[in-house]
Enzyme design. Structure first.
Site, PDB file in Angstrom:
ATOM      1  N   GLY A  55       0.828  -1.200   0.000  1.00  0.00           N
ATOM      2  CA  GLY A  55       0.000   0.000   0.000  1.00  0.00           C
ATOM      3  C   GLY A  55       0.857   1.241   0.000  1.00  0.00           C
ATOM      4  N   SER A  66     -16.951 -13.616 -25.013  1.00  0.00           N
ATOM      5  CA  SER A  66     -18.336 -14.018 -25.270  1.00  0.00           C
ATOM      6  C   SER A  66     -18.391 -15.484 -25.685  1.00  0.00           C
ATOM      7  CB  SER A  66     -18.989 -13.112 -26.318  1.00  0.00           C
ATOM      8  OG  SER A  66     -18.320 -13.190 -27.552  1.00  0.00           O
ATOM      9  N   ALA A  67     -17.367 -15.960 -26.398  1.00  0.00           N
ATOM     10  CA  ALA A  67     -17.372 -17.364 -26.832  1.00  0.00           C
ATOM     11  C   ALA A  67     -17.276 -18.306 -25.633  1.00  0.00           C
ATOM     12  CB  ALA A  67     -16.225 -17.623 -27.806  1.00  0.00           C
ATOM     13  N   LYS A 102      -8.260 -12.974 -17.645  1.00  0.00           N
ATOM     14  CA  LYS A 102      -8.274 -13.349 -19.064  1.00  0.00           C
ATOM     15  C   LYS A 102      -7.565 -14.677 -19.361  1.00  0.00           C
ATOM     16  CE  LYS A 102      -9.175 -11.657 -23.297  1.00  0.00           C
ATOM     17  NZ  LYS A 102     -10.349 -10.827 -23.658  1.00  0.00           N
TER      18      LYS A 102
END
Ligand code: XMP
Length: 516
Positions: free
Chosen positions: A55, A229-230, A371
């Site tokens: 931090g 989306s796939a 991802k």
């Protein structure tokens, strides 16, 4: 079933997402929560362990976040990192000196004679990545000091009875070569969490969750041709089969072969029910005469919603569609402040002819995933590499890669040039080395050339190969000259309208990746 979860308390460092990813690499599920989450809420989530992130530079800085000491009394194993290490030391009665003993960057760590569980058996001196202003000068009662550095007498400590540990350095970064091992040891040897979060378990848990959410309802999903989306659609298809309808809007702004990838390869791999809408003429008509990029984007977005809603209305005539599948990823969830993911959206029923009462619940099967995890899930579900390995491609497609008006002829020219560039990059084995390589048609520019026996007056295309981690910043990729030469020769020989190929050597910033 909810997998064993490690919660990363985010103290505002840029490292929280990286920590979560490293924990997941150790096959333990991990999520990020704000550092001021009340202890009772944390306990209610029954985490297998907590990690306090780095931090601000000093626990004494104005407004610096602190830790509720109660957090260490509820029996949950805790690992403090960097700032989290100091905040932990302070909360438990240790001493942190605001004496400006700065260490920044690569630092030598010396493992103590009592090396503890985290550092046992590692080289007695090894490099770690430091970034701190203050330092812990006295460990709290009950803790053993297990490592030090030149400027930090207490660089690591452990209290195994209470399953608490901390290190001053950043084990999550690549510059700490033993860092991943230290994290793994904390999870396994201190917290007692077994590595069980795998691609197979992600699929199983997600499919169960989608079944529970959708019940015997029907869902709809817009496919873009992209990875997210796939994979989202493939997961939902596995959960509810033909009660999912996938809609693919061909807006005519796609690259060569992309429609086939969806219609043939995606359907072959998943068995999903697909409804393609051929809307190229509609989009071209709406874009006629438009050159301004923002206006192009607005038109493409507006037409997309209209076409998608018409398609939804068609499906909804046959069955009640209550759910809309979206490929939202975890970084978007974190950056928009978390949330539980039970949102519903109302469709824009003034534009698409949908009945007024249509309201979708969102199904977001990728909401907890990064991802690279999505790509692995896609591969495990049998999606082809052309889909799961696909580089980013903007939703408005080639519409924003033609500088000037978008016409059918210009799209054909750009598609041909783009296909050549992609083919050559792939056959040179460079797909993984670049983030993406937009090919841009400068449709409003002409220059003189000499092709064959005559003078030509054609358009330039721009190659924009970039390397990037997240598209927020990017550098231009130093492609080998012979690959550039092959791309240039082929494009100027094979694409009639193009007589020059130029290379964009601008980083981002100041340039963006797309030209528009
Ligand atoms: P820029 O041009 O802003 O692009 O540097 C950053 C990344 O975003 C992609 N991009 C888009 N992706 N819809 C998308 O899904 C869009 O409208 C869009 N515009 C840009 C771009 O390809 C790059 O990867």
């Amino acid at each position: 079933m909810q997998p064993a979860t490690v919660l990363v308390l985010d103290f505002g460092a840029q490292y929280a997402q990286l920590i979560a990813r490293r924990v997941r690499e150790a096959q333990v599920f991990s999520e990020i929560i704000p550092s001021d989450t009340p202890v009772a809420d944390i306990v209610a989530r029954k985490p297998a362990a907590l990690i306090l992130s780095g931090g601000p530079s000093s626990v004494y800085a104005e407004g610096a976040p602190s830790v509720d000491p109660e957090l260490f009394n509820v029996g949950i194993p805790v690992l403090g990192l960097c700032y989290g290490f100091q905040a932990m030391a302070r909360a438990l009665g240790g001493e942190v000196a605001p004496d400006g003993t700065r260490e920044y960057g690569r630092t030598e760590l010396t493992v103590s004679a009592e090396a503890g569980r985290l550092h046992q058996g590692l080289p007695g001196r090894h490099p770690v990545w430091m970034s701190h202003g203050d330092s812990v000068v006295r460990a709290p009662e009950g803790f053993t000091v297990t490592a030090s550095s030149e400027r930090a007498a207490v660089a690591a400590f452990e209290d195994l009875d209470r399953r608490l540990a901390g290190v001053q350095y950043h084990p999550e970064v690549g510059h700490s070569p033993h860092g991943q091992e230290v994290l793994r040891r904390f999870l396994r040897d201190v917290a007692g969490v077994s590595p069980s979060w795998t691609t197979a378990s992600i699929i199983e848990d997600t499919v169960d969750a989608v079944r529970a959410q959708v019940g015997d309802g029907h869902a709809i999903c817009a496919l873009s041709g992209g990875v997210d989306s796939a994979v989202a659609a493939a997961l939902v298809q596995r959960a509810i089969g033909d009660r999912l309808t996938c809609v693919f809007v061909d807006h005519g702004l796609l690259r060569t072969g992309e429609r086939e990838q969806v219609e043939r390869d995606f359907v072959a791999a998943t068995g999903a029910r697909l409804h393609t809408v051929d809307a190229a003429d509609r989009f071209l008509g709406a874009l006629a005469g438009v050159t301004e990029p923002e206006q192009k984007r607005k038109i493409i977005g507006r037409e997309f919603i209209r076409v998608f809603e018409n398609a939804t209305a068609e499906v909804a005539r046959a069955e009640h569609v209550g759910f809309l599948v979206q490929g939202t990823l975890y970084p978007d969830v974190v950056e928009s402040g978390g949330g539980t993911g039970t949102a519903t959206i109302k469709s824009h029923h003034n534009v698409g002819g949908l009945p007024d009462d249509i309201e979708f619940a969102l199904v977001e099967p990728l909401r907890t995933l990064f991802k690279d995890e999505v790509r692995r899930v896609g591969a495990e579900l049998g999606l082809p590499e052309t889909i799961v390995g696909r580089q980013p491609f903007p939703g408005p497609g080639l519409g924003i890669r033609i500088i000037g008006e978008v016409t059918a002829g210009r799209l054909e020219t750009l598609r041909a040039a783009d296909a050549i560039a992609r083919e050559e990059l792939t056959s040179a084995g460079l797909d993984k080395a670049i983030w993406q390589c937009p090919v841009v048609l400068l449709a409003d520019v002409r220059s003189v050339g000499v092709q064959g026996d005559g003078r030509s007056y054609g358009h330039p295309v721009v190659l924009r190969p970039v390397s990037s981690e997240d598209a927020m910043t990017a550098d231009w990729t130093r492609l080998p000259y012979d690959v550039l030469e092959r791309i240039s020769t082929r494009i100027t020989n094979e694409v009639a309208e193009v007589n020059r190929v130029v290379l964009d050597v601008t980083s981002k910033p100041p340039g963006t990746i797309e030209w528009e």
